[in-house]
Write an enzyme that holds these catalytic residues in place. Structure first.
Site, PDB file in Angstrom:
ATOM      1  N   GLY A  21      -2.641  -6.352  24.710  1.00 59.35           N
ATOM      2  CA  GLY A  21      -2.490  -6.617  26.210  1.00 59.35           C
ATOM      3  C   GLY A  21      -1.413  -5.951  26.936  1.00 59.35           C
ATOM      4  O   GLY A  21      -0.951  -4.836  26.543  1.00 59.35           O
ATOM      5  N   LEU A  52      -5.276  -3.897  34.903  1.00 59.71           N
ATOM      6  CA  LEU A  52      -5.120  -2.416  35.094  1.00 59.71           C
ATOM      7  C   LEU A  52      -3.665  -2.116  35.427  1.00 59.71           C
ATOM      8  O   LEU A  52      -2.896  -1.037  35.413  1.00 59.71           O
ATOM      9  CB  LEU A  52      -5.878  -1.875  35.843  1.00 59.71           C
ATOM     10  CG  LEU A  52      -7.502  -2.151  35.362  1.00 59.71           C
ATOM     11  CD1 LEU A  52      -8.341  -1.234  36.518  1.00 59.71           C
ATOM     12  CD2 LEU A  52      -7.527  -1.244  33.816  1.00 59.71           C
ATOM     13  N   LYS A  67     -10.386  -3.657  24.226  1.00 59.76           N
ATOM     14  CA  LYS A  67      -9.234  -3.351  24.503  1.00 59.76           C
ATOM     15  C   LYS A  67      -8.497  -2.653  23.143  1.00 59.76           C
ATOM     16  O   LYS A  67      -7.921  -1.483  23.410  1.00 59.76           O
ATOM     17  CB  LYS A  67      -8.303  -4.607  24.677  1.00 59.76           C
ATOM     18  CG  LYS A  67      -8.139  -5.207  25.928  1.00 59.76           C
ATOM     19  CD  LYS A  67      -7.223  -6.237  26.185  1.00 59.76           C
ATOM     20  CE  LYS A  67      -7.160  -7.010  27.406  1.00 59.76           C
ATOM     21  NZ  LYS A  67      -6.300  -7.969  27.568  1.00 59.76           N
ATOM     22  N   CYS A 168      -2.146 -41.965  36.659  1.00 60.01           N
ATOM     23  CA  CYS A 168      -2.199 -42.604  38.086  1.00 60.01           C
ATOM     24  C   CYS A 168      -1.709 -41.847  39.157  1.00 60.01           C
ATOM     25  O   CYS A 168      -2.398 -41.867  40.207  1.00 60.01           O
ATOM     26  CB  CYS A 168      -1.465 -44.016  37.985  1.00 60.01           C
ATOM     27  SG  CYS A 168       0.261 -43.990  37.478  1.00 60.01           S
ATOM     28  N   CYS A 429      10.791 -27.917   8.288  1.00 56.02           N
ATOM     29  CA  CYS A 429       9.404 -27.487   8.877  1.00 56.02           C
ATOM     30  C   CYS A 429       8.164 -27.553   8.238  1.00 56.02           C
ATOM     31  O   CYS A 429       8.229 -27.292   6.787  1.00 56.02           O
ATOM     32  CB  CYS A 429       9.486 -25.819   8.961  1.00 56.02           C
ATOM     33  SG  CYS A 429       8.281 -24.997   9.602  1.00 56.02           S
TER      34      CYS A 429
HETATM   35  N1  LIG Z   1      -7.012 -14.965  18.714  1.00 52.20           N
HETATM   36  C1  LIG Z   1      -6.918 -13.814  19.568  1.00 52.20           C
HETATM   37  N2  LIG Z   1      -7.486 -12.803  18.540  1.00 52.20           N
HETATM   38  C2  LIG Z   1      -7.357 -11.703  18.875  1.00 52.20           C
HETATM   39  N3  LIG Z   1      -6.817 -11.233  20.151  1.00 52.20           N
HETATM   40  C3  LIG Z   1      -6.151 -12.239  21.059  1.00 52.20           C
HETATM   41  C4  LIG Z   1      -6.180 -13.520  20.142  1.00 52.20           C
HETATM   42  N4  LIG Z   1      -5.531 -14.329  21.447  1.00 52.20           N
HETATM   43  C5  LIG Z   1      -5.279 -13.485  22.242  1.00 52.20           C
HETATM   44  N5  LIG Z   1      -5.427 -12.231  22.234  1.00 52.20           N
HETATM   45  C6  LIG Z   1      -5.177 -11.313  22.572  1.00 52.20           C
HETATM   46  O1  LIG Z   1      -3.694 -11.013  23.080  1.00 52.20           O
HETATM   47  C7  LIG Z   1      -3.497 -10.112  24.165  1.00 52.20           C
HETATM   48  C8  LIG Z   1      -2.531 -10.606  25.143  1.00 52.20           C
HETATM   49  O2  LIG Z   1      -2.113 -10.031  26.201  1.00 52.20           O
HETATM   50  P1  LIG Z   1      -1.637 -10.605  27.416  1.00 52.20           P
HETATM   51  O3  LIG Z   1      -0.587 -11.466  27.446  1.00 52.20           O
HETATM   52  O4  LIG Z   1      -1.199  -9.312  28.508  1.00 52.20           O
HETATM   53  O5  LIG Z   1      -2.981 -11.362  27.904  1.00 52.20           O
HETATM   54  P2  LIG Z   1      -4.100 -10.420  28.837  1.00 52.20           P
HETATM   55  O6  LIG Z   1      -5.471 -11.553  28.526  1.00 52.20           O
HETATM   56  O7  LIG Z   1      -4.652  -9.296  28.993  1.00 52.20           O
HETATM   57  O8  LIG Z   1      -3.783 -10.859  30.562  1.00 52.20           O
HETATM   58  P3  LIG Z   1      -3.817 -12.233  31.375  1.00 52.20           P
HETATM   59  O9  LIG Z   1      -3.730 -13.268  30.366  1.00 52.20           O
HETATM   60  O10 LIG Z   1      -2.604 -12.041  32.251  1.00 52.20           O
HETATM   61  O11 LIG Z   1      -5.077 -12.027  32.143  1.00 52.20           O
HETATM   62  C9  LIG Z   1      -4.740 -10.095  24.943  1.00 52.20           C
HETATM   63  O12 LIG Z   1      -5.415  -8.832  24.987  1.00 52.20           O
HETATM   64  C10 LIG Z   1      -5.704 -11.245  24.050  1.00 52.20           C
HETATM   65  O13 LIG Z   1      -7.029 -10.688  24.044  1.00 52.20           O
HETATM   66 ZN   LIG Z   2       8.763 -22.993   9.470  1.00 57.32          ZN
END
Ligand SMILES: Nc1ncnc2c1ncn2[C@@H]1O[C@H](COP(=O)(O)OP(=O)(O)OP(=O)(O)O)[C@@H](O)[C@H]1O
Ligand SMILES: [Zn+2]
Length: 651
Positions: A21, A52, A67, A168, A429
């Site tokens: 992303g 985009l 992507k 509430c 942890c």
């Molecule tokens: N469990 C997952 N497995 C694979 N990819 C993941 C997972 N969780 C999140 N992602 C990917 O991580 C990326 C994070 O990118 P970003 O923070 O720019 O979010 P985005 O979804 O592209 O944008 P926005 O949330 O602002 O619309 C995304 O492309 C998302 O598909």
């Molecule tokens: Zn840890």
């Protein structure tokens, strides 16, 4: 290491990137241009128009495509001789197991949620592969380095709880627009379009016990013979009229508050509303369905009148039933779902109108409902650069120079980057040490199902848990289970903990293992008879290194945003206390809103969802505030030597 040796370490490295992303696009480009030759990318998403503006590898023509795959194709155009392997998949899929991780020299995260981050953290620990974790929120960002046994793991620091509000306040006494948004999104939207089996407090303060037949559960169901307009009006009158009247009857509540005004549909739209045969509707694809479009409302930044909000409310409800009937019962609010945002905006505004709270535009409401902190492409680029710098240090095994770096925005002090040495692993942890957790629970009342859902899945983030009490397995989720075992486990789920074949009582130590994450932890069980329904709604209390900071004065509460998220809402941003103001830009260039937020809040809630290390940033932010910098000098400081400012912890 000479620069030639460094280059050959880079060339020989096999790198896994998770997320393509905002950070991921920048990261892939920087990796490719830095000489990396074997890059694997996992991303589960397809490209959306809203990506985009900052995910610069993607173009309009790529909308709807994977992507990971498009990112690969585009980068190969300017680096044709390197190998990029895309996986259009969820990183939590079982094929991405420990053996898969072991193939890599380093893992680089560009994710946006806690759940996936925790999962990758555990697999990196299990596979003993270094992880570089990252996150951005607007102008703020951070990069951290995690090496098993040497630095803290991603879960060594507790994560902040999502912003929540007392029930509430949401159900009866909203005083801010965000309360109306949470009501519209988490209660009304969930009640009408979400899973009917989920708990919902919509009527908690307003149902009239003497009038149960009218106002019990099925009031939100469309009745036999009722057309959509009748249904829409009935829901409208119930939630904005009847429920407010009921609330008003409790005089105590309004002694020191402004009394709300009940609103009935006949007063706002006396005429019949239904469009004829849907003539004015465009298309049938989910994306095209919009109440605004259908009503000719064009500008999302306009603040609609009560009548307009009421029409949007009714129209969006109608479109859900007409065009998206199949999804009803399974919907959860999604900020990218136009119709859902329209419904929530309208419902929140009608409620706000009733309570004398200023109305907001759809654009603002979407920001609040989606916890949107507008992304800044430059921050993503800086963070991606820092990830690559740390990855190279890892490949060079230059452990003395590992840094976790905060990207700050602090115009008056002209400071951009603050690197600090990584911290040692947290000895308590529950993820990277052996320290057990404790669970207080009423073992006679709480069922195994509650424990699995509320603790094992929600709190511990496990996907395929095996729960063991001593040597006996009491529950397991797996892909290849025998049918008879599935039946036994299903029966166990419905049993109280103390009535399981191998009873779980005070003093029992449960071992919970996730075979996919190769992660296990122990929980000491303590029986407790009573729980405060408001403050401990789970009826269980997990303690140890999992808890986010809890506001002790808070009642049972309802969150705004994803369960893992605590990104500042616009509303919070506007409510600061003191300190320096930080400008926040809007999502797109043409929509610059210039929201300001205070430094105190930034340091408090900084980099939350995307980074998950707010404590760290506030710890260091305090140091920053003590800095005495010449304010007249406009040059930006990018420091690489902060020894004097930051507490050092040698590895
Ligand atoms: N469990 C997952 N497995 C694979 N990819 C993941 C997972 N969780 C999140 N992602 C990917 O991580 C990326 C994070 O990118 P970003 O923070 O720019 O979010 P985005 O979804 O592209 O944008 P926005 O949330 O602002 O619309 C995304 O492309 C998302 O598909
Ligand atoms: Zn840890």
């Amino acid at each position: 290491m000479s620069s030639e040796e460094q280059l050959s370490a880079i060339k020989g490295a096999k790198v896994l990137m998770v997320g393509a992303g905002g950070i991921g696009c920048e990261l892939l480009k920087t990796l490719a241009l830095s000489g990396f030759q074997d890059i694997h990318i996992i991303d589960m998403d397809t490209i959306e128009v809203s990506n985009l503006n900052r995910q610069f590898l993607f173009r309009q023509s790529h909308v709807g495509q994977s992507k990971a795959k498009v990112a690969r194709d585009v980068v190969l155009r300017f680096r044709p001789n390197i190998s990029i392997t895309p996986y259009h998949a969820n990183v939590k899929e079982s094929r991405f197991n420990v053996d898969f991780y072991k193939e890599f020299d380093v893992v680089l995260n560009g994710l946006d949620n806690l759940d996936a981050r925790r999962h990758v953290n555990r697999l990196c620990l299990a596979a003993d592969v270094p992880l570089v974790e990252s996150g951005t929120t607007g102008f703020l960002g951070q990069v951290t380095v995690h090496l098993k046994g040497k630095t803290e793991c991603y879960e060594c620091q507790p994560k902040p709880a999502p912003k929540t509000y007392p029930v509430c306040t949401i159900t009866s006494t909203p005083s801010k627009f965000v309360h109306c948004i949470v009501w519209a999104k988490d209660l009304l939207f969930a009640k009408l379009f979400g899973d009917k089996n989920l708990e919902n407090d919509l009527n908690v303060r307003s149902s009239d016990a003497t009038n149960l037949s009218e106002h019990s559960e099925d009031v939100f169901e469309c009745r036999k013979g009722e057309d959509i307009e009748q249904y829409g009006r009935r829901i409208y009158d119930h939630v904005f009229g009847h429920n407010i009247e009921v609330a008003l009857s409790n005089e105590e509540t309004w002694k020191n508050r402004n009394r709300p005004r009940p609103i009935y549909s006949k007063d706002v739209f006396p005429d019949k509303l239904t469009k004829e045969n849907g003539k004015t509707e465009k298309g049938s694809a989910t994306d095209d369905v919009s109440a605004m479009a259908s009503l000719g409302l064009k500008n999302p930044q306009d603040i609609w009148s009560l009548a307009e909000n009421s029409r949007v409310f009714y129209e969006s409800l109608r479109l859900f039933f007409l065009k998206r009937q199949k999804e009803i019962g399974n919907l959860t609010f999604d900020k990218d779902d136009q119709l859902a945002v329209e419904f929530v905006t309208a419902a929140a505004n009608i409620r706000a109108s009733s309570f004398g709270i200023p109305l907001h535009s759809l654009f603002e409401a979407k920001g609040i409902a989606g916890n949107i902190v507008h992304a800044v492409a430059t921050t993503n680029a800086i963070i991606a650069g820092l990830i690559v710098i740390e990855a190279i240090k890892i490949l060079k095994k230059d452990s003395n120079s590992y840094r976790m770096t905060y990207c700050l925005e602090h115009p008056s002090k002209k400071l951009l980057l603050m690197p600090v040495e990584p911290y040692e692993p947290n000895k308590s942890c529950y993820v990277c040490s052996e320290t057990p957790l404790s669970l207080e629970v009423n073992t006679h009342h709480s069922k195994l199902r509650d424990f699995v859902e509320k603790i094992v899945k929600a709190k511990l983030g496990m996907n395929f848990p095996v729960i063991m009490s001593g040597a006996s397995i009491i529950y397991e989720i797996g892909e290849d289970l025998e049918e008879d075992m599935v039946a036994i486990y299903a029966a166990n789920l419905e049993r109280a903990l103390s009535e399981l074949p191998s009873p779980v009582i005070s003093g029992t130590v449960l071992t919970i293992e996730d075979l996919q994450q190769e992660f296990s932890c122990r929980i000491n069980i303590k029986h407790r008879e009573e729980f405060d329904e408001e403050r401990e709604p789970d009826g269980m209390l997990l303690s140890g290194w999992v808890e986010a900071p809890v506001d002790k004065n808070n009642n049972k509460s309802i969150g705004n945003g994803e369960s893992t998220s605590s990104v500042l809402s616009m509303e919070e941003i506007q409510e600061g206390e003191k300190d320096v103001e930080i400008q926040e830009t809007s999502e797109s260039a043409e929509n610059v809103t210039g929201k300001k937020r205070k430094l105190s809040e930034v340091s408090k809630g900084t980099i939350p969802d995307h980074s998950g290390l707010p404590d760290e940033s506030s710890r260091n932010q305090n140091q920053l505030e003590k800095l005495d910098v010449d304010d007249e000098d406009d040059e930006l400081i990018i420091s690489n030597d902060w020894e004097s400012l930051t507490k050092k912890k040698r590895l």
